[in-house]
Design an enzyme around this catalytic site. Structure first.
Site, PDB file in Angstrom:
ATOM      1  N   HIS A 111       0.815  -1.217   0.000  1.00 37.96           N
ATOM      2  CA  HIS A 111       0.000   0.000   0.000  1.00 37.96           C
ATOM      3  C   HIS A 111       0.848   1.267   0.000  1.00 37.96           C
ATOM      4  O   HIS A 111       0.342   2.348   0.298  1.00 37.96           O
ATOM      5  CB  HIS A 111      -0.937   0.004   1.219  1.00 37.96           C
ATOM      6  CG  HIS A 111      -2.033  -1.015   1.093  1.00 37.96           C
ATOM      7  ND1 HIS A 111      -2.765  -1.446   2.168  1.00 37.96           N
ATOM      8  CD2 HIS A 111      -2.496  -1.712   0.035  1.00 37.96           C
ATOM      9  CE1 HIS A 111      -3.653  -2.356   1.767  1.00 37.96           C
ATOM     10  NE2 HIS A 111      -3.499  -2.544   0.485  1.00 37.96           N
ATOM     11  N   CYS A 119       5.492  11.253  -8.374  1.00 35.88           N
ATOM     12  CA  CYS A 119       5.022  12.306  -9.288  1.00 35.88           C
ATOM     13  C   CYS A 119       3.811  11.789 -10.067  1.00 35.88           C
ATOM     14  O   CYS A 119       3.898  10.756 -10.741  1.00 35.88           O
ATOM     15  CB  CYS A 119       6.149  12.689 -10.260  1.00 35.88           C
ATOM     16  SG  CYS A 119       5.624  13.895 -11.504  1.00 35.88           S
ATOM     17  N   ASN A 203      -3.635 -12.422  15.955  1.00 36.18           N
ATOM     18  CA  ASN A 203      -4.376 -11.184  16.131  1.00 36.18           C
ATOM     19  C   ASN A 203      -4.879 -11.120  17.570  1.00 36.18           C
ATOM     20  O   ASN A 203      -5.003 -12.138  18.233  1.00 36.18           O
ATOM     21  CB  ASN A 203      -5.559 -11.149  15.145  1.00 36.18           C
ATOM     22  CG  ASN A 203      -6.106  -9.751  14.918  1.00 36.18           C
ATOM     23  OD1 ASN A 203      -6.355  -9.024  15.884  1.00 36.18           O
ATOM     24  ND2 ASN A 203      -6.275  -9.357  13.670  1.00 36.18           N
ATOM     25  N   GLU A 205      -7.823 -10.388  18.267  1.00 36.93           N
ATOM     26  CA  GLU A 205      -9.198 -10.906  18.225  1.00 36.93           C
ATOM     27  C   GLU A 205      -9.471 -11.427  16.820  1.00 36.93           C
ATOM     28  O   GLU A 205      -8.698 -11.157  15.891  1.00 36.93           O
ATOM     29  CB  GLU A 205     -10.180  -9.764  18.551  1.00 36.93           C
ATOM     30  CG  GLU A 205     -10.081  -8.605  17.555  1.00 36.93           C
ATOM     31  CD  GLU A 205     -10.892  -7.393  17.963  1.00 36.93           C
ATOM     32  OE1 GLU A 205     -11.332  -7.318  19.123  1.00 36.93           O
ATOM     33  OE2 GLU A 205     -11.076  -6.513  17.115  1.00 36.93           O
TER      34      GLU A 205
HETATM   35  C1  BV8 Z   1      -8.212  -2.156  -5.189  1.00 33.09           C
HETATM   36  C2  BV8 Z   1      -3.132   3.270   2.452  1.00 33.09           C
HETATM   37  C3  BV8 Z   1      -8.653  -2.635  -7.392  1.00 33.09           C
HETATM   38  C4  BV8 Z   1      -3.781   4.507   2.920  1.00 33.09           C
HETATM   39  C5  BV8 Z   1      -4.868   1.655   2.482  1.00 33.09           C
HETATM   40  C6  BV8 Z   1     -12.895  -6.700  -3.424  1.00 33.09           C
HETATM   41  C7  BV8 Z   1     -11.785  -6.923  -4.231  1.00 33.09           C
HETATM   42  C8  BV8 Z   1     -10.926  -5.878  -4.555  1.00 33.09           C
HETATM   43  C9  BV8 Z   1     -11.165  -4.593  -4.058  1.00 33.09           C
HETATM   44  C10 BV8 Z   1     -12.260  -4.372  -3.263  1.00 33.09           C
HETATM   45  C11 BV8 Z   1     -13.124  -5.412  -2.947  1.00 33.09           C
HETATM   46  N1  BV8 Z   1     -14.095  -4.902  -2.170  1.00 33.09           N
HETATM   47  C12 BV8 Z   1     -13.870  -3.586  -1.969  1.00 33.09           C
HETATM   48  C13 BV8 Z   1     -12.764  -3.231  -2.630  1.00 33.09           C
HETATM   49  C14 BV8 Z   1     -12.215  -1.881  -2.677  1.00 33.09           C
HETATM   50  C15 BV8 Z   1     -11.275  -1.560  -1.536  1.00 33.09           C
HETATM   51  C16 BV8 Z   1     -11.635  -2.215  -0.244  1.00 33.09           C
HETATM   52  O1  BV8 Z   1     -11.114  -3.265   0.091  1.00 33.09           O
HETATM   53  N2  BV8 Z   1     -12.490  -1.559   0.512  1.00 33.09           N
HETATM   54  C17 BV8 Z   1     -12.865  -2.080   1.815  1.00 33.09           C
HETATM   55  C18 BV8 Z   1     -12.946  -0.920   2.804  1.00 33.09           C
HETATM   56  C19 BV8 Z   1     -14.161  -2.816   1.652  1.00 33.09           C
HETATM   57  N3  BV8 Z   1      -9.928  -1.919  -1.901  1.00 33.09           N
HETATM   58  C20 BV8 Z   1      -9.200  -1.064  -2.608  1.00 33.09           C
HETATM   59  O2  BV8 Z   1      -9.606   0.012  -3.020  1.00 33.09           O
HETATM   60  C21 BV8 Z   1      -7.791  -1.500  -2.950  1.00 33.09           C
HETATM   61  N4  BV8 Z   1      -7.590  -1.372  -4.344  1.00 33.09           N
HETATM   62  O3  BV8 Z   1      -8.972  -3.009  -4.851  1.00 33.09           O
HETATM   63  O4  BV8 Z   1      -7.932  -1.858  -6.469  1.00 33.09           O
HETATM   64  C22 BV8 Z   1      -8.256  -2.192  -8.712  1.00 33.09           C
HETATM   65  C23 BV8 Z   1      -8.332  -3.084  -9.741  1.00 33.09           C
HETATM   66  C24 BV8 Z   1      -7.962  -2.685 -10.967  1.00 33.09           C
HETATM   67  C25 BV8 Z   1      -7.515  -1.396 -11.176  1.00 33.09           C
HETATM   68  C26 BV8 Z   1      -7.436  -0.479 -10.133  1.00 33.09           C
HETATM   69  C27 BV8 Z   1      -7.814  -0.892  -8.878  1.00 33.09           C
HETATM   70  C28 BV8 Z   1      -6.747  -0.610  -2.318  1.00 33.09           C
HETATM   71  C29 BV8 Z   1      -6.806  -0.708  -0.842  1.00 33.09           C
HETATM   72  C30 BV8 Z   1      -5.649   0.077  -0.233  1.00 33.09           C
HETATM   73  C31 BV8 Z   1      -6.201   1.271   0.492  1.00 33.09           C
HETATM   74  N5  BV8 Z   1      -5.118   1.894   1.228  1.00 33.09           N
HETATM   75  N6  BV8 Z   1      -3.842   2.189   3.091  1.00 33.09           N
HETATM   76  C32 BV8 Z   1      -3.162   4.928   4.201  1.00 33.09           C
HETATM   77  O5  BV8 Z   1      -2.501   4.119   4.898  1.00 33.09           O
HETATM   78  O6  BV8 Z   1      -3.358   6.112   4.535  1.00 33.09           O
HETATM   79  S1  BV8 Z   1      -5.806   0.555   3.326  1.00 33.09           S
HETATM   80  C33 BV8 Z   1      -5.595   0.736   5.024  1.00 33.09           C
HETATM   81  O7  BV8 Z   1      -6.455  -0.249   5.665  1.00 33.09           O
HETATM   82  C34 BV8 Z   1      -4.226   0.349   5.509  1.00 33.09           C
HETATM   83  O8  BV8 Z   1      -3.231   0.379   4.549  1.00 33.09           O
HETATM   84  C35 BV8 Z   1      -4.353  -1.044   5.968  1.00 33.09           C
HETATM   85  O9  BV8 Z   1      -3.587  -1.819   5.199  1.00 33.09           O
HETATM   86  C36 BV8 Z   1      -5.718  -1.414   5.612  1.00 33.09           C
HETATM   87  C37 BV8 Z   1      -6.272  -2.529   6.447  1.00 33.09           C
HETATM   88  O10 BV8 Z   1      -6.225  -2.156   7.781  1.00 33.09           O
HETATM   89  P1  BV8 Z   1      -5.461  -3.103   8.825  1.00 33.09           P
HETATM   90  O11 BV8 Z   1      -4.008  -3.043   8.543  1.00 33.09           O
HETATM   91  O12 BV8 Z   1      -6.089  -4.442   8.862  1.00 33.09           O
HETATM   92  O13 BV8 Z   1      -5.741  -2.290  10.133  1.00 33.09           O
HETATM   93  P2  BV8 Z   1      -7.092  -2.255  10.977  1.00 33.09           P
HETATM   94  O14 BV8 Z   1      -7.021  -1.069  11.865  1.00 33.09           O
HETATM   95  O15 BV8 Z   1      -8.262  -2.448  10.083  1.00 33.09           O
HETATM   96  O16 BV8 Z   1      -6.989  -3.578  11.877  1.00 33.09           O
HETATM   97  C38 BV8 Z   1      -5.965  -3.681  12.856  1.00 33.09           C
HETATM   98  C39 BV8 Z   1      -5.971  -5.123  13.306  1.00 33.09           C
HETATM   99  O17 BV8 Z   1      -4.884  -5.305  14.195  1.00 33.09           O
HETATM  100  C40 BV8 Z   1      -7.230  -5.508  14.048  1.00 33.09           C
HETATM  101  O18 BV8 Z   1      -7.656  -6.782  13.595  1.00 33.09           O
HETATM  102  C41 BV8 Z   1      -6.765  -5.591  15.518  1.00 33.09           C
HETATM  103  O19 BV8 Z   1      -7.473  -6.602  16.238  1.00 33.09           O
HETATM  104  C42 BV8 Z   1      -5.331  -5.991  15.349  1.00 33.09           C
HETATM  105  N7  BV8 Z   1      -4.448  -5.577  16.431  1.00 33.09           N
HETATM  106  C43 BV8 Z   1      -4.439  -4.372  17.098  1.00 33.09           C
HETATM  107  N8  BV8 Z   1      -3.433  -4.385  18.001  1.00 33.09           N
HETATM  108  C44 BV8 Z   1      -2.785  -5.581  17.883  1.00 33.09           C
HETATM  109  C45 BV8 Z   1      -3.434  -6.335  16.889  1.00 33.09           C
HETATM  110  N9  BV8 Z   1      -3.041  -7.584  16.559  1.00 33.09           N
HETATM  111  C46 BV8 Z   1      -1.977  -8.087  17.213  1.00 33.09           C
HETATM  112  N10 BV8 Z   1      -1.304  -7.420  18.185  1.00 33.09           N
HETATM  113  C47 BV8 Z   1      -1.687  -6.183  18.538  1.00 33.09           C
HETATM  114  N11 BV8 Z   1      -1.025  -5.553  19.523  1.00 33.09           N
END
Ligand code: BV8
Length: 229
Positions: A111, A119, A203, A205
């Site tokens: 990501h 650019c 994780n 959870e």
């Molecule tokens: C794309 C950069 C296609 C920004 C980020 C199905 C298939 C394909 C795509 C989609 C699909 N359905 C929907 C989509 C579109 C979309 C998507 O997935 N939307 C979601 C919301 C439904 N996906 C996209 O747009 C992706 N692109 O699909 O392109 C395409 C095809 C052809 C041509 C062009 C395009 C792009 C997605 C990337 C977005 N950018 N980040 C930034 O960082 O500012 S995503 C962002 O959320 C982060 O990068 C991170 O990677 C991501 C996921 O979050 P997590 O890392 O899981 O973090 P989160 O807070 O959610 O969870 C934390 C976890 O840690 C929890 O489970 C918690 O319990 C645990 N935890 C906490 N503390 C601890 C711990 N575990 C262990 N120890 C601890 N101490």
């Protein structure tokens, strides 16, 4: 009888692995998205609409990097990479540099990376420097106004997907650490490994895709990952 090669390992990390270093996750209480709507800061449209707001959001997160360090989980993964005799690939969804600072090299930031800019005109990627903003001139094509964070926003294609897909198709062990399984295509990686591959989720959870893993261990990454190595 030739000995079988050592298992091939792919590790996917999410914001949870950096949480214990002090970086906020996205969706936990107090997470990054709480203060900002995704649409306002993490989409190409948001950047076109208000580049200064988007640059400010990422500059705020870059500033946090100076105050945090890799934790035991980052260090354990770097050690595993060094000591493992088989294929090893670490894919992170995180845009922080904690895996890099921990010593990981077989590393893909799917990501993007906070400490790089790109650019929009010529796609050249450069190290981020303090003061980089909407009017910064691109060192490669000399045009200004197109410098953007080297971050994959929603709706944009993640980086190095071919290399990631190849590694997943060959892996014997897939480990997901600290990711909620909400964002695709990363959340779907567990379904891309060969039948019979071992899949393990570490994780605090259950995630949205826990049921797709053959094994789950609950607890903090800083404890579970070193125990794995
Ligand atoms: C794309 C950069 C296609 C920004 C980020 C199905 C298939 C394909 C795509 C989609 C699909 N359905 C929907 C989509 C579109 C979309 C998507 O997935 N939307 C979601 C919301 C439904 N996906 C996209 O747009 C992706 N692109 O699909 O392109 C395409 C095809 C052809 C041509 C062009 C395009 C792009 C997605 C990337 C977005 N950018 N980040 C930034 O960082 O500012 S995503 C962002 O959320 C982060 O990068 C991170 O990677 C991501 C996921 O979050 P997590 O890392 O899981 O973090 P989160 O807070 O959610 O969870 C934390 C976890 O840690 C929890 O489970 C918690 O319990 C645990 N935890 C906490 N503390 C601890 C711990 N575990 C262990 N120890 C601890 N101490």
């Amino acid at each position: 009888m030739r000995p079988s090669p050592p298992p091939s390992i792919v590790v996917l990390t999410g914001a949870g692995i950096s949480a214990e270093s002090g970086l906020r996750t996205f969706r936990d209480a107090g997470g990054l998205w709480e203060n900002h709507r995704v649409e306002d800061v993490a989409t190409p449209e948001a950047f076109l609409r208000n580049p200064a707001l988007v640059h400010a959001f990422y500059n705020q997160r870059r500033a946090q990097l100076r105050e945090v360090r890799p934790n035991a989980a980052h260090l354990a993964l770097a050690r595993l990479e060094r000591e493992w005799s088989g294929d090893f690939l670490l894919v992170t969804q995180n845009v922080d540099d904690l895996h890099d600072r921990a010593g990981s090299r077989a590393l893909i930031h799917m990501h993007g990376e906070l400490l790089k800019v790109r650019c929009a005109f010529c796609s050249a990627v450069h190290p981020w420097e303090g003061g980089t903003g909407p009017e910064t001139r691109c060192p490669a094509c000399a045009r200004s106004g197109g410098i953007r964070p080297h971050i994959v926003w929603f709706g944009e294609m993640p980086l190095e997907m071919d290399r990631i897909g190849d590694a997943l198709e060959r892996c014997d062990l897939f480990v997901a650490v600290g990711t909620s399984g909400n964002v695709y295509p990363a959340a779907g990686f567990v379904g891309q490994v060969p039948a019979g591959a071992r899949t393990l989720e570490l994780n605090l959870e259950p995630s949205s895709v826990s049921s797709r893993f053959s094994e789950q261990r609950e607890g903090p990454a800083s404890v579970l990952v070193p125990a794995l190595v």
